[in-house]
Design a protein around this motif. Sequence first.
Motif, mmCIF file in Angstrom:
data_model
loop_
_atom_site.group_PDB
_atom_site.id
_atom_site.type_symbol
_atom_site.label_atom_id
_atom_site.label_comp_id
_atom_site.label_asym_id
_atom_site.label_seq_id
_atom_site.Cartn_x
_atom_site.Cartn_y
_atom_site.Cartn_z
ATOM 1 N N ASP A 1 -8.819 6.232 2.200
ATOM 2 C CA ASP A 1 -8.879 5.628 0.870
ATOM 3 C C ASP A 1 -7.816 6.301 0.009
ATOM 4 O O ASP A 1 -8.085 7.277 -0.687
ATOM 5 C CB ASP A 1 -10.272 5.807 0.277
ATOM 6 N N LYS B 1 -5.455 6.476 -3.005
ATOM 7 C CA LYS B 1 -5.197 5.962 -4.352
ATOM 8 C C LYS B 1 -3.830 6.487 -4.775
ATOM 9 O O LYS B 1 -3.614 7.702 -4.804
ATOM 10 C CB LYS B 1 -6.287 6.428 -5.302
ATOM 11 N N THR C 1 0.840 -1.191 0.000
ATOM 12 C CA THR C 1 0.000 0.000 0.000
ATOM 13 C C THR C 1 0.879 1.246 0.000
ATOM 14 O O THR C 1 2.034 1.193 0.431
ATOM 15 C CB THR C 1 -0.914 0.030 1.237
#
Length: 200
Positions: free
Chosen positions: A97, A99, A52
């Motif tokens: 979240d 991205k 991530t």
Amino acid sequence: MPVLNDAAETAIKEALKTAALEKTTKLSSDGVKKGEAYLTDKGVVYIKQNITPQTFFVRHRLSYQFRLLEENYADAEARELWSQLLRKLPQFFEGADIKPSLLHGNLQRDNIAETNTHPVTFHPASFFGHQDFDLVTSQMYGGLGQAFYNAYYDIIPRATGSRKRNQIYKLFHLLNKWNQSGEEHKKKAISLMKFLLKGP
């Protein structure tokens, strides 16, 4: 070999400005496996997957600065604060979240310009990560004007928890300055770590 999903493949093609992205088993020139190998219009690239943006940032940016700090100064207070903060860091990213975006890595007024047709950047330290990292950098070094930030947040609204989370990105820059320029940056870095230990 893991297969890229459509979104990841599109993002990588756009970032590399390549139409081709084909898996290969080719190793790097020194024979070391540096990630999954892909043939592109620009030759072979190596892509590490399944990490991530926040994990990459903590492992390869923030932790790296603390390793340098240990080598350069062996500061006992910083070492103790880091050992405590490292355990708390996941809390700052809960529910975020993120991205991945291709970041400049050192975005500040002196590192950007434009021609008649294109923007130009200088001195990048690029990586894929959270776009807020570049915003924090720009704000630390003179800013880009409130109109820029207002327009930015009109397009990408400020995420929940970003104000405190962005202090972690600020910590990276303070540690980097401490490592590069000396202990005059220690006080700000130590103070920020103590603030972050209070939690998100």
